[in-house]
Design a protein around this motif. Sequence first.
Motif, mmCIF file in Angstrom:
data_model
loop_
_atom_site.group_PDB
_atom_site.id
_atom_site.type_symbol
_atom_site.label_atom_id
_atom_site.label_comp_id
_atom_site.label_asym_id
_atom_site.label_seq_id
_atom_site.Cartn_x
_atom_site.Cartn_y
_atom_site.Cartn_z
ATOM 1 N N VAL A 247 0.928 -1.223 0.073
ATOM 2 C CA VAL A 247 -0.193 0.009 -0.015
ATOM 3 C C VAL A 247 0.844 1.134 0.000
ATOM 4 N N LEU A 248 1.940 1.374 0.732
ATOM 5 C CA LEU A 248 2.820 2.365 0.946
ATOM 6 C C LEU A 248 3.383 2.526 -0.459
ATOM 7 N N GLY A 249 3.981 1.563 -1.091
ATOM 8 C CA GLY A 249 4.519 1.798 -2.310
ATOM 9 C C GLY A 249 3.698 2.103 -3.421
ATOM 10 N N HIS A 250 2.556 1.689 -3.487
ATOM 11 C CA HIS A 250 1.599 1.976 -4.472
ATOM 12 C C HIS A 250 1.109 3.626 -4.476
ATOM 13 N N ALA A 251 0.984 4.076 -2.936
ATOM 14 C CA ALA A 251 0.722 5.210 -2.920
ATOM 15 C C ALA A 251 1.686 6.034 -3.433
ATOM 16 N N ALA A 252 3.095 5.626 -2.936
ATOM 17 C CA ALA A 252 4.141 6.614 -3.287
ATOM 18 C C ALA A 252 4.127 6.851 -4.906
ATOM 19 N N ARG A 253 4.070 5.795 -5.331
ATOM 20 C CA ARG A 253 4.087 5.804 -7.133
ATOM 21 C C ARG A 253 2.914 6.550 -7.632
ATOM 22 N N GLU A 254 1.807 6.229 -7.302
ATOM 23 C CA GLU A 254 0.655 6.521 -8.024
ATOM 24 C C GLU A 254 0.203 8.064 -7.600
ATOM 25 N N LEU A 255 0.596 8.522 -6.176
ATOM 26 C CA LEU A 255 0.339 9.935 -6.069
ATOM 27 C C LEU A 255 1.566 10.781 -6.058
ATOM 28 N N ASP A 256 2.549 10.223 -6.630
ATOM 29 C CA ASP A 256 3.821 11.064 -7.023
ATOM 30 C C ASP A 256 4.310 11.643 -5.656
ATOM 31 N N ALA A 257 4.374 10.836 -4.566
ATOM 32 C CA ALA A 257 4.848 11.143 -3.477
ATOM 33 C C ALA A 257 5.707 10.208 -2.795
ATOM 34 N N PRO A 258 7.052 10.515 -3.232
ATOM 35 C CA PRO A 258 8.178 9.519 -2.639
ATOM 36 C C PRO A 258 8.487 9.620 -1.263
ATOM 37 N N ASP A 259 7.876 10.604 -0.687
ATOM 38 C CA ASP A 259 8.276 10.668 0.977
ATOM 39 C C ASP A 259 7.058 9.987 1.559
ATOM 40 N N PHE A 260 5.978 9.302 1.048
ATOM 41 C CA PHE A 260 4.743 8.805 1.557
ATOM 42 C C PHE A 260 4.965 8.269 2.880
ATOM 43 N N GLY A 261 5.888 7.297 2.811
ATOM 44 C CA GLY A 261 6.147 6.586 4.015
ATOM 45 C C GLY A 261 6.355 7.578 5.126
ATOM 46 N N LEU A 262 7.201 8.467 4.843
ATOM 47 C CA LEU A 262 7.960 9.377 5.803
ATOM 48 C C LEU A 262 6.737 10.266 6.614
ATOM 49 N N ARG A 263 5.942 10.691 5.484
ATOM 50 C CA ARG A 263 4.771 11.579 6.081
ATOM 51 C C ARG A 263 3.641 10.667 6.956
ATOM 52 N N LEU A 264 3.660 9.546 6.485
ATOM 53 C CA LEU A 264 2.446 8.848 7.324
ATOM 54 C C LEU A 264 2.904 8.626 8.413
ATOM 55 N N GLY A 265 4.316 8.060 8.882
ATOM 56 C CA GLY A 265 4.963 7.848 10.278
ATOM 57 C C GLY A 265 4.875 9.417 11.006
ATOM 58 N N GLY A 266 4.872 10.441 10.253
ATOM 59 C CA GLY A 266 4.939 11.693 11.070
ATOM 60 C C GLY A 266 3.235 12.098 11.536
ATOM 61 N N LYS A 267 2.457 11.325 10.905
ATOM 62 C CA LYS A 267 0.940 11.446 11.382
ATOM 63 C C LYS A 267 0.653 10.297 12.405
ATOM 64 N N GLN A 268 1.307 9.585 12.501
ATOM 65 C CA GLN A 268 1.014 8.392 13.745
ATOM 66 C C GLN A 268 1.452 8.891 14.880
ATOM 67 N N GLY A 269 0.956 8.056 15.845
ATOM 68 C CA GLY A 269 1.498 8.165 17.273
ATOM 69 C C GLY A 269 1.888 7.091 18.063
ATOM 70 N N LEU A 270 2.084 7.199 19.318
ATOM 71 C CA LEU A 270 2.554 6.094 20.169
ATOM 72 C C LEU A 270 1.582 5.051 20.240
ATOM 73 N N GLU A 271 0.192 5.603 20.166
ATOM 74 C CA GLU A 271 -0.940 4.395 20.203
ATOM 75 C C GLU A 271 -0.883 3.497 19.119
ATOM 76 N N THR A 272 -0.174 3.929 18.185
ATOM 77 C CA THR A 272 -0.039 2.923 16.848
ATOM 78 C C THR A 272 0.651 1.585 17.331
ATOM 79 N N LEU A 273 1.615 1.807 18.075
ATOM 80 C CA LEU A 273 2.403 0.685 18.502
ATOM 81 C C LEU A 273 1.727 -0.256 19.596
ATOM 82 N N GLY A 274 0.589 0.034 20.136
ATOM 83 C CA GLY A 274 -0.009 -0.695 20.724
ATOM 84 C C GLY A 274 0.602 -0.972 22.190
ATOM 85 N N PRO A 275 0.878 -2.226 22.768
ATOM 86 C CA PRO A 275 1.377 -2.393 24.018
ATOM 87 C C PRO A 275 2.930 -2.063 24.097
ATOM 88 N N LEU A 276 3.637 -1.890 22.798
ATOM 89 C CA LEU A 276 4.573 -1.371 22.728
ATOM 90 C C LEU A 276 4.651 0.194 23.257
#
Length: 344
Positions: A53-82
Motif C-alpha cells: 500500500v505504501l509503495g503503491h501510494a508513493a508511486r501513484e500519488l507521486d509522493a516519494p516521501d509517503f512513508g515518511l509523511r505517514l509516520g509523522g501522522k501516527q502516534g505512540l498508540e499505533t504501537l499498541g502495547p509497545l
Amino acid sequence: MSLLIRGPVLSQADVLINDLGGDAETMLAAHGIDPSAIEDINRYIRYQDAGAVLGHAARELDAPDFGLRLGGKQGLETLGPLGVIMRNSETVGAAVERLCHFLRAMVPSDTAALTQSTGTSAFSYSVLLSNDFDRRQMLERAFGLAMRAYRVLIGPTFVPNRVTFEHQRYAPLATYHEVFGCQVDFRQERNAIHLSPVDLARVIDGRDYSALVLAEDYLKRLVPEPAFADHVREVTRRLLMVGGASLPQVARELSLHERTLERHLRAHGTTFEAILDDLRRAAAWELAATGMQASQIARAIGYSEQSSFSRACRRWFGESPRELLRRRRGQRPEEAPDARHHDP
C-alpha cells in the motif's frame, strides 16, 4: 510464510491518501485490506500488503516521501502495547531498549537495536520486505513514527545528532530536514537515528508502573514465528551492498553451517541461489536507471565477469545490459520491471 501485523501500522494512511488526491478505499482494497482494519488494534493484515500500500501510494500519488509523511501522522498508540511500554519506562533509554527487546513479538519481520558508545548512541532499524521500494517506504514510516515518539518522550524540540539510511534518496533533501531537523545521509552502512546519551538519560515524567508491567507481561506471552527466509534475504542484501554475499559469508553471519542454512531454506520453499538471484535482479534494475555503466553494475551486484552479468540480464529482462541501460534511462529507479522479465 505470510507475516501478520496489527492493522494500525497503516493508521492515518487513508487520510493521507485522500489528502493527496487518491482514493484510499480503492487503494486499500486493491491489496486486500479492509479499510476498517487500519485503526483497530485487534485486527491483523499481511505485512507485505501493508508495504505494498505504501509503495503503491508513493508511486501513484507521486509522493516519494509517503512513508515518511505517514509516520509523522501516527502516534505512540499505533504501537499498541509497545507504545504503553515506551510511555511508562523510567528513562528514554530504557524505553528504547524495551522497544528493541519486544519488537519481534509485535512485528516479527522488523528488528531494532540500540548501540551506545562514548559520546554517541544509535537506534538502528531494519525492515524485511522482498520489494525494495516498499521496504524503504515502510522503513521511512518507522523513522517518521520514531521521531514522533522521541518528541513525546524528550520534548517537541528534540533533534537527533544525525540520521542515516542505507538506501538512496528519493524525496527532496529538504523534506528529510523538515522531519528530522539534522544532517541526513544516504547509502550508509545502517539505518539509524543517532542520539546524544543525554537524551537517552532523560527521565520520563508521569509514568505508570502498573501499566508498564501489564504491557510487558502481555508481550512476554507472545512467541513470534521466525521469518527465516526473510532474515536470510536481509542478511544477504546487506552483504551484497558491501561487495560480498556468498553462501559461506551469509552462513558465517548467521552462525550456521552452510548445509544447515540450505536445509532450512529448502524447508521454507526456496534456496540461497534463488534469494541471491532475486536480490541481484532487483539491484540491477534499480542501478540501471542511475547512469552507472554495465561494468560498474556487474561489480556492484557481485559478478566478477561481465559475461556472467550479461547472461543474467538476458534471463531477467530478456535483453542485453546495453539495451536495459538504454531503456531505463530517464525512468525512476523504483519503477517495477515490466513484462519483459523472464523467470529463470
